[in-house]
Design a protein around this motif. Sequence first.
Motif, PDB file in Angstrom:
ATOM      1  N   UNK A  57      21.649 -58.515  14.773  1.00 33.10           N
ATOM      2  CA  UNK A  57      20.863 -57.347  14.380  1.00 33.10           C
ATOM      3  C   UNK A  57      21.801 -56.327  13.741  1.00 33.10           C
ATOM      4  N   UNK A  58      21.453 -55.882  12.545  1.00 31.89           N
ATOM      5  CA  UNK A  58      22.205 -54.807  11.899  1.00 31.89           C
ATOM      6  C   UNK A  58      21.421 -53.516  12.103  1.00 31.89           C
ATOM      7  N   UNK A  59      22.149 -52.484  12.529  1.00 31.22           N
ATOM      8  CA  UNK A  59      21.476 -51.240  12.907  1.00 31.22           C
ATOM      9  C   UNK A  59      21.896 -50.111  11.972  1.00 31.22           C
ATOM     10  N   UNK A  60      20.913 -49.473  11.355  1.00 32.74           N
ATOM     11  CA  UNK A  60      21.178 -48.305  10.512  1.00 32.74           C
ATOM     12  C   UNK A  60      20.553 -47.109  11.206  1.00 32.74           C
ATOM     13  N   UNK A  61      21.378 -46.417  11.973  1.00 30.10           N
ATOM     14  CA  UNK A  61      20.869 -45.283  12.753  1.00 30.10           C
ATOM     15  C   UNK A  61      21.245 -43.997  12.024  1.00 30.10           C
ATOM     16  N   UNK A  62      20.231 -43.330  11.497  1.00 29.14           N
ATOM     17  CA  UNK A  62      20.506 -42.133  10.694  1.00 29.14           C
ATOM     18  C   UNK A  62      19.200 -41.351  10.576  1.00 29.14           C
ATOM     19  N   UNK A  63      19.308 -40.044  10.614  1.00 29.92           N
ATOM     20  CA  UNK A  63      18.112 -39.201  10.502  1.00 29.92           C
ATOM     21  C   UNK A  63      17.352 -39.472   9.210  1.00 29.92           C
ATOM     22  N   UNK A  64      18.074 -39.957   8.181  1.00 32.50           N
ATOM     23  CA  UNK A  64      17.438 -40.204   6.891  1.00 32.50           C
ATOM     24  C   UNK A  64      16.340 -41.291   7.016  1.00 32.50           C
ATOM     25  N   UNK A  65      16.475 -42.125   8.060  1.00 33.40           N
ATOM     26  CA  UNK A  65      15.497 -43.209   8.234  1.00 33.40           C
ATOM     27  C   UNK A  65      14.374 -42.865   9.229  1.00 33.40           C
ATOM     28  N   UNK A  66      14.225 -41.578   9.541  1.00 29.83           N
ATOM     29  CA  UNK A  66      13.192 -41.156  10.491  1.00 29.83           C
ATOM     30  C   UNK A  66      11.807 -41.544   9.984  1.00 29.83           C
ATOM     31  N   UNK A  67      11.635 -41.480   8.684  1.00 32.39           N
ATOM     32  CA  UNK A  67      10.376 -41.916   8.083  1.00 32.39           C
ATOM     33  C   UNK A  67      10.688 -43.081   7.163  1.00 32.39           C
ATOM     34  N   UNK A  68       9.637 -43.799   6.779  1.00 28.96           N
ATOM     35  CA  UNK A  68       9.886 -45.034   6.026  1.00 28.96           C
ATOM     36  C   UNK A  68       9.891 -44.765   4.529  1.00 28.96           C
ATOM     37  N   UNK A  69      10.690 -43.805   4.110  1.00 28.06           N
ATOM     38  CA  UNK A  69      10.714 -43.453   2.684  1.00 28.06           C
ATOM     39  C   UNK A  69      11.463 -44.523   1.898  1.00 28.06           C
ATOM     40  N   UNK A  70      11.011 -44.789   0.692  1.00 30.54           N
ATOM     41  CA  UNK A  70      11.484 -45.972  -0.026  1.00 30.54           C
ATOM     42  C   UNK A  70      12.890 -45.868  -0.612  1.00 30.54           C
ATOM     43  N   UNK A  71      13.304 -44.662  -1.038  1.00 26.69           N
ATOM     44  CA  UNK A  71      14.573 -44.598  -1.759  1.00 26.69           C
ATOM     45  C   UNK A  71      15.740 -44.970  -0.848  1.00 26.69           C
ATOM     46  N   UNK A  72      15.784 -44.385   0.364  1.00 22.78           N
ATOM     47  CA  UNK A  72      16.889 -44.678   1.288  1.00 22.78           C
ATOM     48  C   UNK A  72      16.806 -46.109   1.812  1.00 22.78           C
ATOM     49  N   UNK A  73      15.605 -46.569   2.125  1.00 19.83           N
ATOM     50  CA  UNK A  73      15.466 -47.930   2.665  1.00 19.83           C
ATOM     51  C   UNK A  73      15.864 -48.992   1.635  1.00 19.83           C
ATOM     52  N   UNK A  74      15.472 -48.783   0.376  1.00 20.96           N
ATOM     53  CA  UNK A  74      15.830 -49.765  -0.662  1.00 20.96           C
ATOM     54  C   UNK A  74      17.345 -49.795  -0.853  1.00 20.96           C
ATOM     55  N   UNK A  75      17.982 -48.614  -0.847  1.00 18.97           N
ATOM     56  CA  UNK A  75      19.438 -48.582  -1.004  1.00 18.97           C
ATOM     57  C   UNK A  75      20.133 -49.256   0.160  1.00 18.97           C
ATOM     58  N   UNK A  76      19.589 -49.051   1.354  1.00 14.28           N
ATOM     59  CA  UNK A  76      20.168 -49.693   2.532  1.00 14.28           C
ATOM     60  C   UNK A  76      20.122 -51.220   2.394  1.00 14.28           C
ATOM     61  N   UNK A  77      18.984 -51.727   1.928  1.00 17.49           N
ATOM     62  CA  UNK A  77      18.874 -53.178   1.729  1.00 17.49           C
ATOM     63  C   UNK A  77      19.911 -53.676   0.742  1.00 17.49           C
ATOM     64  N   UNK A  78      20.076 -52.934  -0.346  1.00 20.75           N
ATOM     65  CA  UNK A  78      21.014 -53.345  -1.404  1.00 20.75           C
ATOM     66  C   UNK A  78      22.447 -53.333  -0.880  1.00 20.75           C
ATOM     67  N   UNK A  79      22.827 -52.258  -0.199  1.00 18.07           N
ATOM     68  CA  UNK A  79      24.198 -52.152   0.326  1.00 18.07           C
ATOM     69  C   UNK A  79      24.459 -53.253   1.365  1.00 18.07           C
ATOM     70  N   UNK A  80      23.459 -53.519   2.189  1.00 17.94           N
ATOM     71  CA  UNK A  80      23.611 -54.535   3.229  1.00 17.94           C
ATOM     72  C   UNK A  80      23.750 -55.925   2.603  1.00 17.94           C
TER      73      UNK A  80
END
Lengths: 311, 257
Positions: A57-80
């Motif tokens: 399990x990879x964990x991205x714990x950050x206030x930026x992910x409090x809601x499921x907003x697309x810009x941060x989540x998509x970048x997280x997928x790309x970086x991962x």
Amino acid sequence: VSALLLVEHKDNKIAASTLNALTAASGLGGSVTALVAGSAPDSVVAEVSKLAGVSKVLVAKDAVFAHTLPESHASLLVETQKKHGFTHLIAAHSAFGKNILPRAAALLDVAQISDITGIEGADTFVRPIYAGNAIATVKSNDSIKVITVRGTAFPAAGHQDAAAPHEDAPAVGQKDQSEFVSEHMQKSDRPELDSATRVIAGGRGMKNGENFGLLYEMADKIGAAVGASRAAVDAGYVDNSLQIGQTGKIVAPELYVAVGISGAIQHLAGMKDSKTIVAINKDPEAPIFQVADYGLVADLFTAVPELTKKL
Amino acid sequence: MSNLRILVATKRVIDYAVKIRVNAAGSAVETANVKHSMNPFDEIGTEQAIQIKEALAKSKTGTAEIVVVSCGPVKSQETLRTALAMGADRAIHVDSDEELQPLAVAKLLRAVVEKEKPDMVILGKQAIDDDSNQTGQMLAGLLNWPQATFASKVELGDKSMTVTREVDGGVETVKTPLPAILTTDLRLNVPRYASLPNIMKAKKKPLAKFTAADLGVDIKPRLQTLKIVEPAKRQGGKIVESVDDLVDKLKNEAKVL
């Protein structure tokens, strides 16, 4: 083959459709790593680590992910993906997955294969097109496959005894450009539509919202979820979150009872994979009878209370 | 005072009411001699742009120019003329006889955005032919713009928009700065019909043409369709006589109770 599954969760609960997507990910034939992003995801991480087939399990714990907003989540997928070299990125074809995965695919310069219902190999997938009126088999020629999964086409993953290890996902610099304002969720004690084994749905024949009470009584007696056709939603009888069809939810329960629903193509697209279909309609010519295993030509206002009593 | 430019993407698809047939070779859906029309979600997008323009004009707080774009064969121009007749100001046709997959369309649209510099791009949430639900989100990623998808309500602010989105189990409201990508869901509005005078007028509105090569975009398909089949038919049609009969069949035949 190494797959990265994006986990959807809300209020510390894993979305049911993620369990179906996990089964699809396991079906690719390689390892499955789960990615959990959230402001306080610890309990979800613990639960995900015990889902059958999850090796890490990879964990991205950050206030930026409090809601499921697309810009941060998509970048997280790309970086991962870039850090670990996953060959497949996978999520449910839910509002969450549909919003995020195509954005990530474009950032990786690869195609997405949407709403798959079958896996024929690590690069070949089956998916419905034209609202399920044709079924395509497609092969991806990209090095990374980005996939969304139709939940009803795969069973939910179970549990494993040993918890998979977890580690931090790479940090993401991207902040969200969009901002969460509010949400309004329909609360219900009944089973969720997309994972219920029994569904009772009402159409325009219900005549108004109050009459849906008849369906709720039956639903409570047999532990079913309640849904509606687009006609009933558009007429304002019930909330949009109940809509079953091409543009609403796709369901495939063991038992589907269509009440006062004529059976427009767009509705059939959302329920025709149900195991047993019952239709109750006073119009013997209603197209719903052609797909129903059992049709009852009757006035719903007498048939439904009688049926509820006899169940 | 805001003066907006709104780009609306539209796709020509088989009309939603047509019964789909798979060709004999099992390689594609029959499109020859089949009625086509604008993707319904794109009609909603066109309508939304027109409503924004009308609201700005009515409140005398600004103006909007609506540019519609379609990527595809020459017949896509029919779809563009429909949008012009509804009320769009001018059109751009990106001519291609090749199969255009969502990533390729998103790249073509990015090139158009770079030329036109709109404040907002509105797309349907999905096209009812390939049902991909990707192009808007891909375009947002390529441009590094915010995105608000599956919109059921849009309110324009000062260099921002507040969008109510249809999500699983309810709705969510987000606010984005402009420029931004908006994709439409069904309940956003009810598209208007074009009047005959407006259909006549639309024939004289400007329509610019480009090719993928003009825009310098690689449109090579990434996905290869191996086969297309009809879905399995359901064996339905059995009628029961009474509620008792139904309960009996559900318990003893279907064994679902």
